[in-house]
Motif scaffolding. Structure first.
Motif, PDB file in Angstrom:
ATOM      1  N   ASP A  60     107.230 -37.972  23.205  1.00  0.00           N
ATOM      2  CA  ASP A  60     106.823 -36.816  24.050  1.00  0.00           C
ATOM      3  C   ASP A  60     106.092 -37.236  25.344  1.00  0.00           C
ATOM      4  N   GLU A  61     105.105 -38.150  25.285  1.00  0.00           N
ATOM      5  CA  GLU A  61     104.271 -38.606  26.448  1.00  0.00           C
ATOM      6  C   GLU A  61     105.320 -39.237  27.368  1.00  0.00           C
ATOM      7  N   GLU A  62     106.266 -39.695  26.971  1.00  0.00           N
ATOM      8  CA  GLU A  62     107.137 -40.545  27.975  1.00  0.00           C
ATOM      9  C   GLU A  62     107.812 -39.511  28.931  1.00  0.00           C
ATOM     10  N   TRP A  63     108.585 -38.295  27.883  1.00  0.00           N
ATOM     11  CA  TRP A  63     109.450 -37.662  28.800  1.00  0.00           C
ATOM     12  C   TRP A  63     108.848 -36.640  29.679  1.00  0.00           C
ATOM     13  N   ARG A  64     107.624 -36.210  29.124  1.00  0.00           N
ATOM     14  CA  ARG A  64     106.639 -35.549  30.150  1.00  0.00           C
ATOM     15  C   ARG A  64     106.137 -36.222  31.351  1.00  0.00           C
ATOM     16  N   GLY A  65     105.879 -37.550  31.106  1.00  0.00           N
ATOM     17  CA  GLY A  65     105.550 -38.466  31.986  1.00  0.00           C
ATOM     18  C   GLY A  65     106.474 -38.711  33.023  1.00  0.00           C
TER      19      GLY A  65
END
Length: 102
Positions: A60-65
Motif C-alpha cells: 500500500d505505502e509503495e503504490w501510494r508513494g
C-alpha cells in the motif's frame, strides 16, 4: 519508500495515471491502474522483480508513494506481464475500513 528526488521525477506523470472502472465477481471488486510508460522507466529499480523485469507486487505505502490514489482496502495483486505498466488491484466486495477508536 521513495526519496524526495525520486518522487519529484515521478510527479509530472501523476495526472496521466489512468484508473479503470470497477468490475467484480462474487467475492472481489477489481480495477486496473495504467501508469504512463515513461513513468515506469523512472521508478527505482528496487520496485522491480529482477527475475521478470516487471514491477513487483507493491505494498500500500509503495503504490501510494508512486502517486496512485485510491480509497482504502485496495491490494495490488498482479502485474499484467504483457503490459507491465498496468497494475491490477482488488478488494473484497462491500469492503469497510477498520473503525478507528477515539
Amino acid at each position: 519508500m521513495l526519496t524526495d528526488a525520486e518522487r519529484e521525477r515521478l510527479e509530472e506523470y501523476i495526472d496521466a495515471i489512468h484508473y479503470s472502472s470497477r468490475y467484480s465477481d462474487d467475492e472481489f471488486e477489481y480495477r486496473h491502474v495504467q501508469l504512463p510508460k515513461e513513468m515506469v522507466k523512472r521508478i527505482p529499480k528496487d520496485y522491480f522483480d529482477p527475475s521478470k523485469g516487471t514491477l513487483k507486487l507493491l505494498w500500500d505505502e509503495e503504490w501510494r508513494g508512486l502517486g496512485i490514489t485510491q480509497s482504502l482496502g485496495w491490494e495490488h495483486y498482479e502485474v499484467h506481464e504483457p503490459e507491465p505498466h498496468i497494475l491490477l488491484f482488488k478488494r473484497p466486495i462491500n469492503y469497510q475500513p477498520p473503525m478507528v477508536a477515539h
